[in-house]
Design a protein around this motif. Sequence first.
Motif, mmCIF file in Angstrom:
data_model
loop_
_atom_site.group_PDB
_atom_site.id
_atom_site.type_symbol
_atom_site.label_atom_id
_atom_site.label_comp_id
_atom_site.label_asym_id
_atom_site.label_seq_id
_atom_site.Cartn_x
_atom_site.Cartn_y
_atom_site.Cartn_z
ATOM 1 N N ASP A 174 -27.110 -20.334 -10.394
ATOM 2 C CA ASP A 174 -26.307 -21.515 -10.666
ATOM 3 C C ASP A 174 -25.288 -21.629 -9.539
ATOM 4 N N GLU A 175 -25.552 -22.499 -8.596
ATOM 5 C CA GLU A 175 -24.701 -22.626 -7.417
ATOM 6 C C GLU A 175 -23.285 -23.058 -7.775
ATOM 7 N N VAL A 176 -23.138 -23.877 -8.801
ATOM 8 C CA VAL A 176 -21.796 -24.311 -9.213
ATOM 9 C C VAL A 176 -21.022 -23.126 -9.775
ATOM 10 N N ALA A 177 -21.658 -22.325 -10.605
ATOM 11 C CA ALA A 177 -20.992 -21.144 -11.156
ATOM 12 C C ALA A 177 -20.640 -20.150 -10.052
ATOM 13 N N ASP A 178 -21.535 -19.998 -9.082
ATOM 14 C CA ASP A 178 -21.260 -19.108 -7.948
ATOM 15 C C ASP A 178 -20.063 -19.609 -7.144
ATOM 16 N N ALA A 179 -20.013 -20.906 -6.902
ATOM 17 C CA ALA A 179 -18.889 -21.486 -6.158
ATOM 18 C C ALA A 179 -17.590 -21.333 -6.949
ATOM 19 N N ALA A 180 -17.663 -21.529 -8.253
ATOM 20 C CA ALA A 180 -16.466 -21.370 -9.097
ATOM 21 C C ALA A 180 -15.988 -19.923 -9.078
ATOM 22 N N ALA A 181 -16.910 -18.986 -9.089
ATOM 23 C CA ALA A 181 -16.532 -17.567 -9.024
ATOM 24 C C ALA A 181 -15.849 -17.250 -7.697
ATOM 25 N N SER A 182 -16.357 -17.801 -6.607
ATOM 26 C CA SER A 182 -15.725 -17.601 -5.293
ATOM 27 C C SER A 182 -14.346 -18.238 -5.248
ATOM 28 N N GLY A 183 -14.258 -19.446 -5.748
ATOM 29 C CA GLY A 183 -12.971 -20.134 -5.791
ATOM 30 C C GLY A 183 -11.971 -19.404 -6.669
#
Length: 179
Positions: free
Chosen positions: A9-18
């Motif tokens: 889930d690219e959105v979840a991955d980006a949210a985790a990075s953010g």
Amino acid sequence: MFSKIFKRDEVADAAASGYQAIVQQARRADFYTRYGVPDTLDGRFDVLVLHVALVLLRLQRDRAESDRFSQALFDTLFVDLDQSLREIGVSDMSVGKRVKQMGKAFYGRLDAYRLGLEAVAGDGEQQLADALFRNLFRGETGAEPASALMAGYVVRQAAYLDALPVAEITAGKITFAAP
């Protein structure tokens, strides 16, 4: 084969990075030394919530492009809070209740900071400083100067985040100005 079963889930991955960038900012010693936020579990919770709120408030301007990321960031915050409570020994029976209380606190602070930032143009930073006094400093006697100093930081940080492209934020590349 596994990539078909376990889709990233690219959105979840980006949210985790953010979220990690937000955590790094919230852990900066400046908040507990220069700005006088109590270096306690509550103080650290409030500094973290403040920074998540700033990012979410920024993203509200571009809802169509940021809704999924905003929700994933919120979810990441509360998964982390749940895990943190468990790590410090809060019983499984109490975790749900505590997370619910934290959720109410989060929404209250999000609204107070939104209103405070909206009022900055009209009455200076006083409404925002008052919200910070109540939340970050828990109304502690003598913390008014620190809350005013923190209000200046929040206004600068909100302006910095407003200048970031929404695509950068939703890719998890969240940066902050120095405290």
